[in-house]
Design a protein around this motif. Sequence first.
Motif, short mmCIF file in Angstrom:
data_model
loop_
_atom_site.label_atom_id
_atom_site.label_comp_id
_atom_site.label_asym_id
_atom_site.label_seq_id
_atom_site.Cartn_x
_atom_site.Cartn_y
_atom_site.Cartn_z
N CYS A 147 -34.73 31.47 12.79
CA CYS A 147 -35.66 29.90 12.29
C CYS A 147 -35.85 29.82 14.56
CB CYS A 147 -34.12 28.95 12.75
SG CYS A 147 -34.34 27.65 13.26
N VAL A 148 -36.59 29.42 14.20
CA VAL A 148 -37.96 29.38 15.72
C VAL A 148 -38.40 27.83 15.37
CG1 VAL A 148 -38.71 31.41 14.91
CG2 VAL A 148 -40.21 29.73 14.61
N PRO A 149 -38.65 27.83 16.94
CA PRO A 149 -39.21 26.28 17.35
C PRO A 149 -40.29 26.05 15.85
CG PRO A 149 -39.58 27.35 19.51
CD PRO A 149 -39.06 28.36 18.18
N LEU A 150 -40.69 24.87 16.25
CA LEU A 150 -41.65 24.20 15.12
C LEU A 150 -42.84 24.84 15.06
CD1 LEU A 150 -40.24 20.69 14.01
CD2 LEU A 150 -39.83 22.66 12.91
N SER A 151 -43.40 24.95 16.39
CA SER A 151 -44.94 25.64 17.14
C SER A 151 -44.97 26.99 16.71
CB SER A 151 -44.68 24.64 18.78
OG SER A 151 -44.25 25.43 18.89
N GLY A 202 -39.27 32.74 20.93
CA GLY A 202 -38.22 31.27 21.31
C GLY A 202 -37.17 30.66 20.20
N GLY A 203 -36.71 31.68 19.75
CA GLY A 203 -35.62 31.34 18.48
C GLY A 203 -34.68 31.47 17.93
N GLY A 214 -45.96 19.77 19.70
CA GLY A 214 -45.08 20.45 18.04
C GLY A 214 -44.08 20.11 17.99
N ASP A 215 -43.33 20.82 19.08
CA ASP A 215 -41.91 21.13 19.61
C ASP A 215 -40.87 19.87 18.85
OD1 ASP A 215 -41.97 23.30 17.90
OD2 ASP A 215 -42.43 23.87 20.77
N SER A 231 -31.16 29.75 21.68
CA SER A 231 -32.37 29.89 22.07
C SER A 231 -33.06 28.14 22.17
CB SER A 231 -32.81 30.46 20.88
OG SER A 231 -32.97 29.51 19.58
N HIS A 232 -34.73 28.38 21.91
CA HIS A 232 -35.36 27.12 21.60
C HIS A 232 -35.32 26.62 20.24
CE1 HIS A 232 -36.18 27.58 26.00
NE2 HIS A 232 -36.08 26.46 26.00
N ALA A 233 -35.12 26.96 19.04
CA ALA A 233 -34.81 26.68 17.98
C ALA A 233 -34.42 24.97 17.89
CB ALA A 233 -34.37 27.63 17.15
N ARG A 234 -34.39 24.44 17.25
CA ARG A 234 -34.16 23.19 16.83
C ARG A 234 -32.59 23.31 16.17
NH1 ARG A 234 -37.05 19.07 16.48
NH2 ARG A 234 -35.94 17.73 15.58
N LYS A 235 -32.07 24.63 15.64
CA LYS A 235 -30.65 24.38 14.92
C LYS A 235 -30.81 26.08 15.28
CE LYS A 235 -31.14 25.75 10.21
NZ LYS A 235 -31.18 24.92 8.86
#
Lengths: 477, 477
Positions: A359-363, A426-427, B121-122, B197-201
């Motif tokens: 799972c990673v940042p959307l961008s 960054g995930g 984007g994020d 991390s920088h992931a949303r979940k």
Amino acid sequence: MTVIAANPSSPTPIRGARRMPSAGLIADLRARFADRLCTQQAVLLQHGRDESSFAPEPPDAVVYVQNVEEVVFVVQACAQECVPLIGFGSGSSVEGHLLAVEGGVCIDFSRMNRILSISAGDLSATVEAGVTRSQLNLALAQTGLFFSVDPGADATVGGMVATAASGTNSVRYGTMRDNLINLSVVMADGQQLRTASHARKSAAGYNLTQLFCGSEGTLGLITEATVRLHPRSERTAAAVVRFPSVRAAIGCVIESIQFGVPLARAELLDVLTVRAVNAHSHTGLAELPTLFLEFGGSQNHIDEQAAQVGEIAGGHGGDAFCWAHRPEERSRLWTPRHHAYFACLQLRPGCRSMTTDACVPLSRLASCVEETQADIAEHGLTAPILGHVGDGNFHCLVLVDPHRPEEAEAAEAFSRRLIARALRHGGTSTGEHGVGLHKMQYLQAEHGEAGVALMRTIKRALDPHNIFNPGKLAGYR
Amino acid sequence: MTVIAANPSSPTPIRGARRMPSAGLIADLRARFADRLCTQQAVLLQHGRDESSFAPEPPDAVVYVQNVEEVVFVVQACAQECVPLIGFGSGSSVEGHLLAVEGGVCIDFSRMNRILSISAGDLSATVEAGVTRSQLNLALAQTGLFFSVDPGADATVGGMVATAASGTNSVRYGTMRDNLINLSVVMADGQQLRTASHARKSAAGYNLTQLFCGSEGTLGLITEATVRLHPRSERTAAAVVRFPSVRAAIGCVIESIQFGVPLARAELLDVLTVRAVNAHSHTGLAELPTLFLEFGGSQNHIDEQAAQVGEIAGGHGGDAFCWAHRPEERSRLWTPRHHAYFACLQLRPGCRSMTTDACVPLSRLASCVEETQADIAEHGLTAPILGHVGDGNFHCLVLVDPHRPEEAEAAEAFSRRLIARALRHGGTSTGEHGVGLHKMQYLQAEHGEAGVALMRTIKRALDPHNIFNPGKLAGYR
């Protein structure tokens, strides 16, 4: 107690010696639980595995508890001998969470499954740990509310809390973490704890609820949970759109979220997955990266969302925007997504899937998926991809012939490269499956020494004799 | 280290002896920080208080840090002598969080206020702890996104994380807890930690982010945060509705939420508050319990929400549904709510407000407010009520003459009764203000012995020498 540094290159989890219950302990349990204490091999085997590909590691006994007092009894009895305790819900975890790597007693919560209260006014329900999500949603059928967390399997609420589960709904309704109000937990000394009040928010001290959510049974045993409920949408609509590239499909979802479209689901199938579902479900989808979308709200609001997303999709080269409003149409339209896992398995009959969970940042999602597809091609793997695009989470279903150990090794090597890639972007190594046994080796790369050390400090402080699900998560001896 | 049991009946917080920095430590800090180390009385006094009514307790020195290396330097220097460390943002906390009850060094983050990155984007931004919410929103002006947490004061992000802040927006966008992706923290040994991390979940181990959110500076110093951003609504509309009773107004909000109306704000003013704003803002509102509502979305979607809520309000006897769509109209319509705090102070000029913060399950809010109004009347207090209805959170502004100590005592006695009442209704002593010094005495009643013991176990494990903001939250010696 010595802290053992994780070895990031070692696929073998740290584990301690087996700690079997004494004959006296078994006799005490037998006296209390009678035939709800099981030591038959078949039952032990069934409780020593999950949906992962790890070989089973059976516990020494299984106890079917029916109430919290029984949980306290088992914990206190086992704590006296430092015998491991592993909570068991529906056995649907996927990273080896349930394996009794040091033996011990498995506490099966499936018979502790009462729905204790449903409060429509509070948009909440309080349930025992063994209640499954479908059981809860059935009980909610007449309320206009529903429980949103849906990891696919019909998991128990306790298990979903323990693994911080999520799934296709979380783009709109959040993960298990976002849907918890309060937990009841039995601690290592047998004390019962309520983690919070029943208020929807609180600033009264450390967030104990979130400490246990995602702790994978290593800090305490969750016996009860109060969860948030959500209003069912007045109407639901589904859409399927194909795109010239994975990047275009992901771009469409990100832009829709930036525009405030409350997407209810946004699932990506890559070309190989589309090929698989076409073969399996005879759907005749164009062999292109495809988004399966769901929208909820009033008819007007859905129409508006449809227009917005249609326009955004067009800007990304999206084509053949296919809509369904009536339940049976929606169901038909989403069939390929619902059957995707089994369809993918048919790409190589007889194989099983080693499923990744980056799972990673959307961008960074498009780049990460593109690099991963190149990796798959380069190594000649068969690995269709499914993505929960709105969360930045995607699964590669690496198909592995169980009779060819070199394939499992190649899949593991791929998984290591994928996780390194996700971390570079960054995930995280795991968006929703959890650590279990399988991801322990990556925790240090993800959280750094300080993060893993802190997790072990917490574990030692709460479970000084390491009785709760030892050898998992940040495991230590 | 001995754990001292909290005395639920004592209003006096547990505190240890003063631990002053040595002359040598001050010299070391002076050598590094030059004139950014302050020991002038005026500066110390200013940093030894917050917006609470506690008498100031100044630290022994204030250091204005500019980067994380400086934070590490101060922590390591102070840790050697077990000198307390108190993080300071904008000084807007309200429960005595910032008072240096054991002396020590205050770390002022106001100059560590760089916005490190904004990722449209994020839907996220990464900021240093000293960035204020208005500073961040100004930087976001051109992005179409905004940072939603708004506790009223122009607090720093670090302070809002430390106190788990929320406010009028949280009914739709959640509290600070719901808007965090990642934190950077300096620990008691000077180690730096990234919580996620920088992931949303993520499901990769214990939720370290939430452990620090709401920890009030007692577990580590937050130096950086990655926060979620939300799309600005295409349009916004405001409405004001009066109701025959508080119960009717609350019923309207609950039913709207159950129907899935995405209320952006839902603020209740009781009759006394309406009277106060009429006198202050010359608004001429009917002296009835009144809801201030805000809606966001497309014009069509807002119209639909308006129709739904209008119908629901009518069912609860709501009347004079007054709408505003243009910004200046909305601003005018909401003026009474925006000025409510100052208007209420004018009910008794020269008095200050002892503001309560109870939060209960939605279904219990009407009863809790009614019982509280009866209590206010019975004891002859002047205490207008403002409520974040969608969260079940309400504030009584108990007006107290600072020259009459018996009034402060009466207000404290009222607060104790209110908190006992909130707990009886399944709620919390504090929805959004935090524990600080003021609510310590209620933690045991709220969390039980097991809960407070666990909080102290966590504190001891992470901060064994009790250097971070000692004597606050679950404080121990």
